[in-house]
Motif scaffolding. Structure first.
Motif, PDB file in Angstrom:
ATOM      1  N   LYS A 235       0.812  -1.210   0.000  1.00  0.00           N
ATOM      2  CA  LYS A 235       0.000   0.000   0.000  1.00  0.00           C
ATOM      3  C   LYS A 235       0.846   1.261   0.000  1.00  0.00           C
ATOM      4  O   LYS A 235       0.391   2.317  -0.414  1.00  0.00           O
ATOM      5  CB  LYS A 235      -0.935  -0.004   1.206  1.00  0.00           C
ATOM      6  N   GLY A 236       2.060   1.197   0.488  1.00  0.00           N
ATOM      7  CA  GLY A 236       2.932   2.358   0.484  1.00  0.00           C
ATOM      8  C   GLY A 236       2.557   3.374   1.555  1.00  0.00           C
ATOM      9  O   GLY A 236       1.709   3.129   2.412  1.00  0.00           O
ATOM     10  N   PRO A 237       3.190   4.524   1.528  1.00  0.00           N
ATOM     11  CA  PRO A 237       2.935   5.558   2.540  1.00  0.00           C
ATOM     12  C   PRO A 237       1.541   6.150   2.398  1.00  0.00           C
ATOM     13  O   PRO A 237       0.956   6.165   1.326  1.00  0.00           O
ATOM     14  CB  PRO A 237       4.016   6.603   2.251  1.00  0.00           C
ATOM     15  N   SER A 238       1.039   6.678   3.504  1.00  0.00           N
ATOM     16  CA  SER A 238      -0.296   7.266   3.500  1.00  0.00           C
ATOM     17  C   SER A 238      -0.286   8.605   2.790  1.00  0.00           C
ATOM     18  O   SER A 238       0.762   9.213   2.569  1.00  0.00           O
ATOM     19  CB  SER A 238      -0.787   7.452   4.932  1.00  0.00           C
ATOM     20  N   ARG A 239      -1.474   9.092   2.475  1.00  0.00           N
ATOM     21  CA  ARG A 239      -1.591  10.381   1.804  1.00  0.00           C
ATOM     22  C   ARG A 239      -1.146  11.512   2.729  1.00  0.00           C
ATOM     23  O   ARG A 239      -0.521  12.483   2.292  1.00  0.00           O
ATOM     24  CB  ARG A 239      -3.030  10.599   1.338  1.00  0.00           C
ATOM     25  N   LEU A 240      -1.457  11.408   4.013  1.00  0.00           N
ATOM     26  CA  LEU A 240      -0.999  12.421   4.962  1.00  0.00           C
ATOM     27  C   LEU A 240       0.523  12.448   5.050  1.00  0.00           C
ATOM     28  O   LEU A 240       1.143  13.513   5.105  1.00  0.00           O
ATOM     29  CB  LEU A 240      -1.594  12.145   6.345  1.00  0.00           C
ATOM     30  N   MET A 241       1.128  11.264   5.077  1.00  0.00           N
ATOM     31  CA  MET A 241       2.575  11.180   5.153  1.00  0.00           C
ATOM     32  C   MET A 241       3.217  11.852   3.937  1.00  0.00           C
ATOM     33  O   MET A 241       4.156  12.651   4.065  1.00  0.00           O
ATOM     34  CB  MET A 241       3.006   9.717   5.240  1.00  0.00           C
ATOM     35  N   MET A 242       2.724  11.549   2.747  1.00  0.00           N
ATOM     36  CA  MET A 242       3.285  12.133   1.538  1.00  0.00           C
ATOM     37  C   MET A 242       3.019  13.631   1.476  1.00  0.00           C
ATOM     38  O   MET A 242       3.880  14.417   1.067  1.00  0.00           O
ATOM     39  CB  MET A 242       2.721  11.436   0.303  1.00  0.00           C
ATOM     40  N   CYS A 243       1.842  14.050   1.901  1.00  0.00           N
ATOM     41  CA  CYS A 243       1.486  15.458   1.850  1.00  0.00           C
ATOM     42  C   CYS A 243       2.420  16.301   2.705  1.00  0.00           C
ATOM     43  O   CYS A 243       2.991  17.293   2.236  1.00  0.00           O
ATOM     44  CB  CYS A 243       0.028  15.639   2.302  1.00  0.00           C
ATOM     45  N   PHE A 244       2.615  15.921   3.953  1.00  0.00           N
ATOM     46  CA  PHE A 244       3.424  16.735   4.860  1.00  0.00           C
ATOM     47  C   PHE A 244       4.904  16.688   4.505  1.00  0.00           C
ATOM     48  O   PHE A 244       5.609  17.701   4.631  1.00  0.00           O
ATOM     49  CB  PHE A 244       3.190  16.281   6.306  1.00  0.00           C
ATOM     50  N   TRP A 304       1.132  25.271  -1.226  1.00  0.00           N
ATOM     51  CA  TRP A 304       0.194  24.825  -0.188  1.00  0.00           C
ATOM     52  C   TRP A 304      -1.187  24.534  -0.770  1.00  0.00           C
ATOM     53  O   TRP A 304      -1.818  23.528  -0.432  1.00  0.00           O
ATOM     54  CB  TRP A 304       0.077  25.901   0.889  1.00  0.00           C
ATOM     55  N   THR A 305      -1.655  25.411  -1.666  1.00  0.00           N
ATOM     56  CA  THR A 305      -2.976  25.205  -2.271  1.00  0.00           C
ATOM     57  C   THR A 305      -3.016  23.918  -3.076  1.00  0.00           C
ATOM     58  O   THR A 305      -3.980  23.137  -3.003  1.00  0.00           O
ATOM     59  CB  THR A 305      -3.329  26.402  -3.175  1.00  0.00           C
ATOM     60  N   TRP A 306      -1.962  23.672  -3.851  1.00  0.00           N
ATOM     61  CA  TRP A 306      -1.930  22.476  -4.685  1.00  0.00           C
ATOM     62  C   TRP A 306      -1.844  21.208  -3.827  1.00  0.00           C
ATOM     63  O   TRP A 306      -2.542  20.222  -4.086  1.00  0.00           O
ATOM     64  CB  TRP A 306      -0.772  22.561  -5.664  1.00  0.00           C
ATOM     65  N   LEU A 307      -1.001  21.220  -2.805  1.00  0.00           N
ATOM     66  CA  LEU A 307      -0.897  20.050  -1.922  1.00  0.00           C
ATOM     67  C   LEU A 307      -2.206  19.803  -1.166  1.00  0.00           C
ATOM     68  O   LEU A 307      -2.644  18.658  -1.019  1.00  0.00           O
ATOM     69  CB  LEU A 307       0.248  20.251  -0.927  1.00  0.00           C
ATOM     70  N   SER A 308      -2.824  20.879  -0.691  1.00  0.00           N
ATOM     71  CA  SER A 308      -4.090  20.732   0.034  1.00  0.00           C
ATOM     72  C   SER A 308      -5.196  20.226  -0.881  1.00  0.00           C
ATOM     73  O   SER A 308      -6.060  19.451  -0.458  1.00  0.00           O
ATOM     74  CB  SER A 308      -4.494  22.074   0.660  1.00  0.00           C
ATOM     75  N   THR A 309      -5.159  20.653  -2.127  1.00  0.00           N
ATOM     76  CA  THR A 309      -6.162  20.178  -3.087  1.00  0.00           C
ATOM     77  C   THR A 309      -5.910  18.724  -3.460  1.00  0.00           C
ATOM     78  O   THR A 309      -6.839  17.914  -3.550  1.00  0.00           O
ATOM     79  CB  THR A 309      -6.145  21.059  -4.347  1.00  0.00           C
ATOM     80  N   PHE A 310      -4.648  18.370  -3.660  1.00  0.00           N
ATOM     81  CA  PHE A 310      -4.290  17.026  -4.114  1.00  0.00           C
ATOM     82  C   PHE A 310      -4.480  15.990  -3.021  1.00  0.00           C
ATOM     83  O   PHE A 310      -4.960  14.880  -3.280  1.00  0.00           O
ATOM     84  CB  PHE A 310      -2.840  17.027  -4.603  1.00  0.00           C
ATOM     85  N   PHE A 311      -4.124  16.339  -1.782  1.00  0.00           N
ATOM     86  CA  PHE A 311      -4.129  15.353  -0.697  1.00  0.00           C
ATOM     87  C   PHE A 311      -5.250  15.554   0.321  1.00  0.00           C
ATOM     88  O   PHE A 311      -5.742  14.592   0.890  1.00  0.00           O
ATOM     89  CB  PHE A 311      -2.792  15.388   0.056  1.00  0.00           C
ATOM     90  N   LEU A 312      -5.621  16.812   0.597  1.00  0.00           N
ATOM     91  CA  LEU A 312      -6.505  17.110   1.723  1.00  0.00           C
ATOM     92  C   LEU A 312      -7.884  17.595   1.292  1.00  0.00           C
ATOM     93  O   LEU A 312      -8.636  18.121   2.124  1.00  0.00           O
ATOM     94  CB  LEU A 312      -5.850  18.163   2.643  1.00  0.00           C
ATOM     95  N   ASP A 313      -8.221  17.456   0.022  1.00  0.00           N
ATOM     96  CA  ASP A 313      -9.562  17.804  -0.476  1.00  0.00           C
ATOM     97  C   ASP A 313      -9.933  19.243  -0.132  1.00  0.00           C
ATOM     98  O   ASP A 313     -11.020  19.512   0.418  1.00  0.00           O
ATOM     99  CB  ASP A 313     -10.615  16.847   0.094  1.00  0.00           C
ATOM    100  N   LEU A 314      -9.040  20.153  -0.445  1.00  0.00           N
ATOM    101  CA  LEU A 314      -9.306  21.563  -0.149  1.00  0.00           C
ATOM    102  C   LEU A 314     -10.536  22.069  -0.901  1.00  0.00           C
ATOM    103  O   LEU A 314     -11.368  22.785  -0.334  1.00  0.00           O
ATOM    104  CB  LEU A 314      -8.079  22.414  -0.509  1.00  0.00           C
ATOM    105  N   GLY A 315     -10.635  21.699  -2.184  1.00  0.00           N
ATOM    106  CA  GLY A 315     -11.773  22.153  -2.964  1.00  0.00           C
ATOM    107  C   GLY A 315     -13.093  21.675  -2.395  1.00  0.00           C
ATOM    108  O   GLY A 315     -14.070  22.427  -2.306  1.00  0.00           O
ATOM    109  N   GLN A 316     -13.143  20.429  -1.972  1.00  0.00           N
ATOM    110  CA  GLN A 316     -14.365  19.885  -1.385  1.00  0.00           C
ATOM    111  C   GLN A 316     -14.695  20.584  -0.067  1.00  0.00           C
ATOM    112  O   GLN A 316     -15.861  20.869   0.224  1.00  0.00           O
ATOM    113  CB  GLN A 316     -14.207  18.390  -1.161  1.00  0.00           C
ATOM    114  N   SER A 317     -13.680  20.893   0.725  1.00  0.00           N
ATOM    115  CA  SER A 317     -13.912  21.583   1.995  1.00  0.00           C
ATOM    116  C   SER A 317     -14.486  22.972   1.765  1.00  0.00           C
ATOM    117  O   SER A 317     -15.370  23.424   2.502  1.00  0.00           O
ATOM    118  CB  SER A 317     -12.599  21.686   2.778  1.00  0.00           C
ATOM    119  N   ILE A 318     -13.992  23.655   0.731  1.00  0.00           N
ATOM    120  CA  ILE A 318     -14.508  24.999   0.431  1.00  0.00           C
ATOM    121  C   ILE A 318     -15.974  24.929   0.025  1.00  0.00           C
ATOM    122  O   ILE A 318     -16.811  25.729   0.470  1.00  0.00           O
ATOM    123  CB  ILE A 318     -13.658  25.655  -0.671  1.00  0.00           C
TER     124      ILE A 318
END
Length: 608
Positions: A235-244, A304-318
């Motif tokens: 499964k590899g590293p988690s999305r949070l791990m890669m994001c940070f 930050w915007t791109w990482l938050s969008t790619f990993f943390l669903d920034l667009g969906q949160s907005i």
């Protein structure tokens, strides 16, 4: 501790080491022989001789049959023997005022590292940000970018990497408890082996990094350590791990060009300008920061915007926030306690602020103020107090460096005169400094600047500019976009200082032909050559992320390509808007006039 094992290195690093081990002698001797026809067919041509040296050093820097710093010594032999540059003139390029400035700044910044001031600042900033992942990521990236402006990015990475692992672990543990499932392969491994914690593993990784953070030959760093629990299942590293972890490295890379001492590339530019045009051509510290920091802030915000969008669903949160269906406040309250507790515990372990920390803070703040007010445009700088041309920012930096070896690291008890002189210890000692300063940058930087001298003295720059004469018919912004795009692309495979050192003499002539300021091409090319986000081979920090199994190469490439594109566009827009007015690009300064009379004859004879 678990059983020790060697961390697998990325493919690019394995290829380099394979070539070094198996074909080191062959590469060292066959590359000069392969390039020798250049000298045979053009034995009386100085541009051809310089081309031979240039290609030889480029191949040596890429394939590393010898250390990169030793490759920088080649011009000391080749240029005098070929009659291009005298020995005295070549030697002067190896210890310039810019090199003194960089080394002195690194020595002062090592005092910040020694007394953990950067760690105190990082933990305090993260505590202020709270524990919501997007805010925590933004706080981490701002802290990393700011620290990398003044301290070597490898040292900042070694300090922040363990903190990132602890934060991600706490976030993943909370997610596992709230959702009833483990979020990552790392967490599965952690639950299987309860004897080893992520914090211990992170500290071991940090020790590995710190052992090797001062060398210029960074691709040869060791990446093995005992007790590595970051090994993954499929499964590899988690999305949070890669994001940070990606956010940490990208912030360090972006922040490095915010000042002249943040990374090696601004030094290459300053040395090139000084060597090609003279001392008057160099931008001062304040000018560079006023122009570079706004660009840096925009690029950091995009990252930050791109990482938050790619990993943390920034667009969906907005969208959820605008629709009134967001439950982000509730989620924040559920994880606030543990995250803040972990950060608070690490911060409390630093103890109360000490005398040595206060002194280092004071010294560093004074040094930054002196850098900024050397020669600002809006007021008279302190350099005007002295004889013109004699005192520069490096003079004051060296003075502060000397003070670090005089001021005691403990508050002296002068009123009672009870201070034991035998126990006197300064803020810095020479043994510590020797282990922290990358002294081989003197050879590496000197080799690159010697190439610039050889390219100019041999007429190779004018010859290449003559062959690229069609560029004069294009608008400057098109030429700038092409050269910066090539730099951003090539530095994914080639060292940034190598590309900058080769292209700058050519764009200087192009700027002269177009009647514009040389800064128009030189500064954006330097910034774009620092955009290395896609591949492990592009930057040692990228290679470490892959080596430590905290980021996968496909994810790094996907995220990095978009960020490269966005930062490249911002770099070009910045120079064509704010930079055009700030540097008065329409006006060619007196120091930028090139004498083409003799050079034209040389170019014509070579062309015939």
């Amino acid at each position: 501790m678990g059983q020790g094992r060697v961390v697998e290195e990325p493919f690019e690093m394995n290829v380099t080491k394979f070539l070094q081990k198996k074909y080191k002698l062959i590469l060292a001797f066959t590359i000069p022989l392969t390039l020798s026809p250049i000298l045979v067919f053009f034995n009386d041509s100085e541009p051809a001789k310089c081309t031979y040296v240039l290609l030889l050093m480029a191949f040596y820097w890429v394939f590393l049959p010898i250390p990169v710093c030793i490759t920088g010594l080649i011009p000391l032999v080749m240029f005098p023997v070929m009659g291009i540059v005298s020995m005295e003139d070549v030697c002067k390029t190896f210890m310039t005022e810019s090199v003194i400035l960089l080394i002195s700044a690194i020595i002062v910044s090592s005092a910040v590292e020694r007394y953990n001031l950067h760690r105190r600042l990082a933990l305090r900033t993260l505590l202020f940000a709270g524990s919501e992942p997007k805010r925590l990521l933004l706080s981490l990236m701002i802290t990393a970018a700011f620290l990398s402006m003044w301290i070597m990015n490898m040292a900042v990475y070694a300090m922040l990497f363990p903190i990132v692992q602890v934060l991600v672990e706490e976030l993943e543990n909370k997610l596992a408890r709230t959702t009833g499932m483990v979020n990552s392969a790392y967490e599965q491994e952690l639950h299987k082996n309860g004897k080893v914690t992520r914090d211990e593993n992170a500290l071991e990784m940090s020790a590995v990094i710190e052992e090797n953070c001062t060398g210029m030959d960074e691709q040869q760093q060791k990446t093995s350590h005992p007790g590595d629990v970051t090994r993954n299942d499929t499964k590899g590293p988690s999305r949070l791990m890669m994001c940070f972890n990606l956010g940490l490295v990208q912030a360090l890379i972006i922040g490095g060009v915010g000042t002249l001492v943040g990374t090696f590339l601004p030094l290459v530019l300053v040395q090139n300008l000084e060597t090609y045009y003279g001392p008057s051509a160099k931008p001062n510290f304040g000018e560079w920061m006023v122009y570079a920091i706004p660009t840096q802030i925009v690029c950091l915000a995009l990252a930050w915007t791109w990482l938050s969008t790619f990993f943390l669903d920034l667009g969906q949160s907005i969208l959820l926030c605008f629709s009134g269906r967001s439950n982000c406040l509730k989620k924040k309250q559920t994880v606030e306690g543990d995250i803040v507790a972990v950060l608070r515990k690490q911060y409390d372990e630093l103890g109360a602020i000490k005398w040595s920390e206060v002194v280092v803070i004071f010294i560093f703040v004074v040094l930054i103020v002196m850098w900024l007010f050397e020669d600002p445009q809006f007021v008279t700088g302190w350099r005007s107090w002295f004889k013109p041309g004699f005192v520069k920012s490096s003079t004051f930096t060296v003075a502060v460096t000397i003070l670090c070896f005089i001021i005691p690291n403990k508050r002296p008890s002068l009123p009672r005169c009870t201070h034991d002189i035998e126990k006197f210890e300064p803020l810095l000692d020479w043994q510590y400094v020797v282990s922290r300063v990358p002294w081989d940058i003197v050879f590496f930087a000197g080799g690159g600047v010697s190439l610039t001298v050889g390219i100019k003295e041999s007429g190779l720059d004018l010859l290449v500019a003559d062959k690229l004469d069609f560029l004069n018919s294009w608008d400057p912004w098109i030429v700038l976009l092409i050269t910066t795009a090539i730099g951003a692309l090539l530095t994914e495979f080639l060292s940034g200082p190598v590309y900058v050192g080769l292209i700058l003499p050519i764009v200087y002539v192009t700027a002269h032909m177009k009647g514009i300021h040389p800064y128009y091409f030189a500064i954006p090319i330097t910034q774009a050559s620092n955009l290395s986000f896609c591949l492990p081979a592009a930057h040692p920090l990228n290679a470490m992320l892959v080596s430590f199994k905290v980021v996968t190469v496909p994810t790094m490439a996907k995220v990095g390509v978009m960020l490269n594109f966005l930062c490249l566009i911002i770099t070009n827009i910045s120079m064509n808007t704010f930079g055009w007015k700030f540097f008065d690009i329409d006006t060619v300064p007196a120091w930028a006039v090139i004498d083409l009379v003799n050079a034209t004859t040389t170019v014509a004879s070579v062309t015939v």
